[in-house]
Motif scaffolding. Structure first.
Motif, PDB file in Angstrom:
ATOM      1  N   VAL A 171      44.578  83.610 -82.390  1.00 53.69           N
ATOM      2  CA  VAL A 171      43.033  82.765 -82.484  1.00 53.69           C
ATOM      3  C   VAL A 171      42.097  84.041 -83.378  1.00 53.69           C
ATOM      4  O   VAL A 171      41.906  84.381 -82.716  1.00 53.69           O
ATOM      5  CB  VAL A 171      42.269  82.285 -81.116  1.00 53.69           C
ATOM      6  CG1 VAL A 171      41.131  81.751 -81.449  1.00 53.69           C
ATOM      7  CG2 VAL A 171      43.385  81.678 -80.889  1.00 53.69           C
ATOM      8  N   THR A 172      41.481  83.374 -84.434  1.00 60.17           N
ATOM      9  CA  THR A 172      40.398  84.157 -85.198  1.00 60.17           C
ATOM     10  C   THR A 172      38.994  83.550 -84.956  1.00 60.17           C
ATOM     11  O   THR A 172      39.067  82.764 -85.364  1.00 60.17           O
ATOM     12  CB  THR A 172      40.943  84.845 -86.133  1.00 60.17           C
ATOM     13  OG1 THR A 172      41.385  83.488 -87.104  1.00 60.17           O
ATOM     14  CG2 THR A 172      42.341  85.389 -86.903  1.00 60.17           C
ATOM     15  N   LYS A 173      37.970  84.795 -84.995  1.00 65.67           N
ATOM     16  CA  LYS A 173      37.328  84.309 -85.367  1.00 65.67           C
ATOM     17  C   LYS A 173      36.943  83.389 -86.294  1.00 65.67           C
ATOM     18  O   LYS A 173      36.746  84.794 -87.709  1.00 65.67           O
ATOM     19  CB  LYS A 173      35.963  85.423 -84.612  1.00 65.67           C
ATOM     20  CG  LYS A 173      35.245  84.466 -84.151  1.00 65.67           C
ATOM     21  CD  LYS A 173      33.990  85.425 -82.974  1.00 65.67           C
ATOM     22  CE  LYS A 173      32.481  85.186 -82.965  1.00 65.67           C
ATOM     23  NZ  LYS A 173      31.832  86.158 -82.094  1.00 65.67           N
ATOM     24  N   THR A 174      35.576  82.778 -86.495  1.00 67.85           N
ATOM     25  CA  THR A 174      35.466  82.342 -88.200  1.00 67.85           C
ATOM     26  C   THR A 174      33.685  82.818 -87.954  1.00 67.85           C
ATOM     27  O   THR A 174      33.466  82.496 -86.842  1.00 67.85           O
ATOM     28  CB  THR A 174      35.669  80.869 -88.927  1.00 67.85           C
ATOM     29  OG1 THR A 174      35.466  79.828 -87.607  1.00 67.85           O
ATOM     30  CG2 THR A 174      37.631  81.362 -87.914  1.00 67.85           C
ATOM     31  N   TYR A 178      36.668  79.136 -84.599  1.00 65.20           N
ATOM     32  CA  TYR A 178      37.572  79.633 -85.011  1.00 65.20           C
ATOM     33  C   TYR A 178      38.877  79.335 -85.274  1.00 65.20           C
ATOM     34  O   TYR A 178      38.914  77.666 -85.550  1.00 65.20           O
ATOM     35  CB  TYR A 178      38.032  80.123 -82.824  1.00 65.20           C
ATOM     36  CG  TYR A 178      37.425  80.527 -81.950  1.00 65.20           C
ATOM     37  CD1 TYR A 178      37.413  81.920 -81.827  1.00 65.20           C
ATOM     38  CD2 TYR A 178      35.769  79.490 -81.677  1.00 65.20           C
ATOM     39  CE1 TYR A 178      35.735  82.461 -80.880  1.00 65.20           C
ATOM     40  CE2 TYR A 178      34.686  80.199 -80.926  1.00 65.20           C
ATOM     41  CZ  TYR A 178      35.015  81.435 -80.525  1.00 65.20           C
ATOM     42  OH  TYR A 178      34.156  82.302 -79.867  1.00 65.20           O
ATOM     43  N   ARG A 179      39.587  79.895 -85.824  1.00 58.93           N
ATOM     44  CA  ARG A 179      40.878  79.617 -86.687  1.00 58.93           C
ATOM     45  C   ARG A 179      41.615  79.521 -85.709  1.00 58.93           C
ATOM     46  O   ARG A 179      42.531  80.529 -85.638  1.00 58.93           O
ATOM     47  CB  ARG A 179      41.347  80.060 -87.632  1.00 58.93           C
ATOM     48  CG  ARG A 179      41.988  79.299 -88.631  1.00 58.93           C
ATOM     49  CD  ARG A 179      42.317  80.056 -90.093  1.00 58.93           C
ATOM     50  NE  ARG A 179      41.134  79.906 -91.381  1.00 58.93           N
ATOM     51  CZ  ARG A 179      40.583  80.567 -90.983  1.00 58.93           C
ATOM     52  NH1 ARG A 179      39.859  81.517 -90.374  1.00 58.93           N
ATOM     53  NH2 ARG A 179      39.082  79.741 -92.009  1.00 58.93           N
ATOM     54  N   LEU A 180      42.897  78.415 -85.299  1.00 64.99           N
ATOM     55  CA  LEU A 180      44.195  78.865 -84.381  1.00 64.99           C
ATOM     56  C   LEU A 180      45.007  78.711 -85.548  1.00 64.99           C
ATOM     57  O   LEU A 180      44.976  77.448 -86.802  1.00 64.99           O
ATOM     58  CB  LEU A 180      44.398  77.968 -83.594  1.00 64.99           C
ATOM     59  CG  LEU A 180      42.847  78.084 -82.336  1.00 64.99           C
ATOM     60  CD1 LEU A 180      42.027  77.408 -82.424  1.00 64.99           C
ATOM     61  CD2 LEU A 180      43.379  77.858 -81.105  1.00 64.99           C
ATOM     62  N   THR A 189      40.706  74.712 -86.971  1.00 58.07           N
ATOM     63  CA  THR A 189      39.370  75.327 -87.159  1.00 58.07           C
ATOM     64  C   THR A 189      39.046  75.138 -85.774  1.00 58.07           C
ATOM     65  O   THR A 189      38.980  73.162 -85.651  1.00 58.07           O
ATOM     66  CB  THR A 189      38.835  75.652 -87.812  1.00 58.07           C
ATOM     67  OG1 THR A 189      38.601  73.766 -88.878  1.00 58.07           O
ATOM     68  CG2 THR A 189      39.294  76.004 -89.043  1.00 58.07           C
ATOM     69  N   ASN A 192      35.046  75.129 -80.430  1.00 56.75           N
ATOM     70  CA  ASN A 192      34.844  75.783 -78.890  1.00 56.75           C
ATOM     71  C   ASN A 192      36.642  75.346 -78.610  1.00 56.75           C
ATOM     72  O   ASN A 192      37.235  75.006 -79.524  1.00 56.75           O
ATOM     73  CB  ASN A 192      34.038  74.450 -77.631  1.00 56.75           C
ATOM     74  CG  ASN A 192      32.900  75.196 -78.116  1.00 56.75           C
ATOM     75  OD1 ASN A 192      32.383  75.932 -77.140  1.00 56.75           O
ATOM     76  ND2 ASN A 192      31.937  74.164 -79.095  1.00 56.75           N
ATOM     77  N   LEU A 208      43.058  86.988 -78.194  1.00 58.90           N
ATOM     78  CA  LEU A 208      41.641  86.923 -78.033  1.00 58.90           C
ATOM     79  C   LEU A 208      40.698  86.754 -78.314  1.00 58.90           C
ATOM     80  O   LEU A 208      40.438  88.289 -78.358  1.00 58.90           O
ATOM     81  CB  LEU A 208      41.017  85.695 -77.116  1.00 58.90           C
ATOM     82  CG  LEU A 208      42.649  84.878 -75.700  1.00 58.90           C
ATOM     83  CD1 LEU A 208      41.842  84.082 -74.798  1.00 58.90           C
ATOM     84  CD2 LEU A 208      42.677  83.490 -76.785  1.00 58.90           C
ATOM     85  N   PRO A 209      39.863  86.488 -79.407  1.00 62.95           N
ATOM     86  CA  PRO A 209      38.586  87.653 -80.031  1.00 62.95           C
ATOM     87  C   PRO A 209      37.575  86.982 -78.946  1.00 62.95           C
ATOM     88  O   PRO A 209      36.570  86.339 -79.530  1.00 62.95           O
ATOM     89  CB  PRO A 209      38.851  86.556 -81.578  1.00 62.95           C
ATOM     90  CG  PRO A 209      38.992  84.784 -80.829  1.00 62.95           C
ATOM     91  CD  PRO A 209      39.850  85.210 -80.226  1.00 62.95           C
ATOM     92  N   ILE A 337      34.968  80.870 -76.280  1.00 62.69           N
ATOM     93  CA  ILE A 337      36.729  80.583 -75.266  1.00 62.69           C
ATOM     94  C   ILE A 337      36.416  80.739 -74.232  1.00 62.69           C
ATOM     95  O   ILE A 337      35.582  80.965 -73.560  1.00 62.69           O
ATOM     96  CB  ILE A 337      36.893  81.580 -76.150  1.00 62.69           C
ATOM     97  CG1 ILE A 337      37.072  81.818 -77.209  1.00 62.69           C
ATOM     98  CG2 ILE A 337      38.808  81.713 -75.277  1.00 62.69           C
ATOM     99  CD1 ILE A 337      38.416  82.827 -78.254  1.00 62.69           C
TER     100      ILE A 337
END
Length: 382
Positions: A171-174, A178-180, A189, A192, A208-209, A337
């Protein structure tokens, strides 16, 4: 093209399905990502037998059960199913403190009786009671697997998408959320994210970011591989309906039991030692192998305290308990998150209410009892 969703719920067990149902029924755009299939047999929400009860020494939980039952009734009406079968419950043992439980139920207005051991043995000769016994007839058995499918079905009926075979690996923050990503290269994307991964939660937390302070404020989350055994009813003990659920807490062992339902071919009682299994790093490390020493303890218990059962188990299985140190639930949020762990040792009965709390928190439309937000309390986040 990468899919997108306003809310992505990771995990289609009881808590995840309940959260998706609540979010979708409020008109939100929801996607559920499930590692295998809903109510997966290697998770914590499979099978037909979980105890529904009101008896808690903490009045907070008893009142929460009352609130949760109203939501179960809503789900029954919406799905056309009866997901809780009434069997009643008996609580006993020197460390179970049935007198304390009776006072809590009285204060909450829950129907109950406090019986002497002799009177209880007269009513249920299939038990060997060793203390006074609390009986409350409103207890029963939840069909967990059917409940998951009912809640996920309601979510889908309200427009949610259910994606199976979707193992979240990152899970990355954009800039917009977020992008999973999955092990197979799929991506989605989300504005939440709600992480309801059960026994897989410990291995996901570090990915998790979220702020480091949030992670540091979370309680230790442990996973146990538990064991449960099914024992046949003896002929003299009557029908399945004559067997209530039970919790027995003595100085040397805590056990629970309930009619096994279709998991046991409707032929016997499911009996287990509470928190009697070994710790594992995460659900990914479960073996499915029953510990012979645990089997021996439970068999000895049945011989001593449950004369209405044949003490030779005819079926056995392992399952997962995911817990916090004080057995409170974890429903906390950092930025976009939400981390959700209902603690499978006793969380099933609260599933619709946990879903409501999680949806309130994720949307910012309501609060969660502060005891379930330890990281937020520690860092003062919102």
């Amino acid at each position: 093209m990468t899919e997108s969703s306003e809310y992505v719920v990771v995990g289609a067990g009881l808590a995840g399905a309940a959260t998706a149902w609540q979010l979708a029924s409020r008109g939100h755009d929801v996607t559920i990502l499930e590692r295998t299939v809903p109510a997966s047999h290697d998770g914590s929400s499979h099978g037909s037998a979980r105890i529904f009860r009101y008896a808690y020494p903490d009045e907070f939980y008893t009142r929460a059960v009352i609130e949760s039952k109203a939501l179960w009734d809503d789900l029954d009406r919406a799905s056309g199913q009866a997901l809780i079968s009434p069997f009643g419950a008996v609580d006993y043992g020197p460390d179970r403190q049935p007198e304390v439980l009776a006072r809590v139920l009285a204060d909450a207005g829950v129907e109950h009786e406090l019986l002497s051991a002799a009177d209880a043995r007269s009513r249920w000769p299939q038990f060997s009671f060793d203390t006074p016994v609390l009986w409350h007839p409103g207890a029963g058995v939840i069909d967990a697997e059917s409940a998951v499918h009912a809640m996920a079905g309601q979510a889908v009926r309200h427009g949610a998408r259910l994606l199976t075979g979707w193992d979240v690996t990152s899970v990355t923050k954009t800039s917009g959320g977020y992008r999973l990503a999955s092990a197979g290269g799929k991506e989605i994307t989300a504005g939440n994210v709600i992480i309801s991964a059960g026994g897989w939660l410990p291995q996901l937390l570090g990915r998790l970011p979220v702020p480091a302070g949030f992670l540091a404020g979370l309680p230790e989350i442990t996973v146990r591989q538990e064991q449960a055994y099914h024992f046949r009813y003896r002929e003299f003990s009557g029908s399945v309906a004559a067997w209530p659920t039970f919790i027995h807490k003595s100085a040397d062992i805590q056990t629970y039991g309930l009619p096994g339902g279709r998991d046991a071919g409707f032929a016997g009682q499911k009996v287990a030692e509470y928190n009697g299994g070994k710790f594992i790093p995460s659900a990914a490390r479960q073996t499915g192998i029953v510990d012979p020493a645990n089997r021996g303890r439970v068999v000895d218990y049945v011989k001593k305290y449950l004369p209405g059962l044949d003490p030779e188990p005819y079926a056995e299985a392992t399952c997962l308990f995911t817990n916090t140190p004080n057995e409170d639930f974890l429903i906390d949020r950092a930025e976009g998150i939400t981390v959700l762990s209902p603690c499978s040792g006793h969380g099933a009965k609260f599933a619709p209410l946990i879903g409501q709390w999680a949806a309130d928190l994720a949307t910012g439309t309501g609060g969660v009892p502060p005891r379930f937000r330890p990281a937020t309390a520690r860092i003062g986040a919102t």
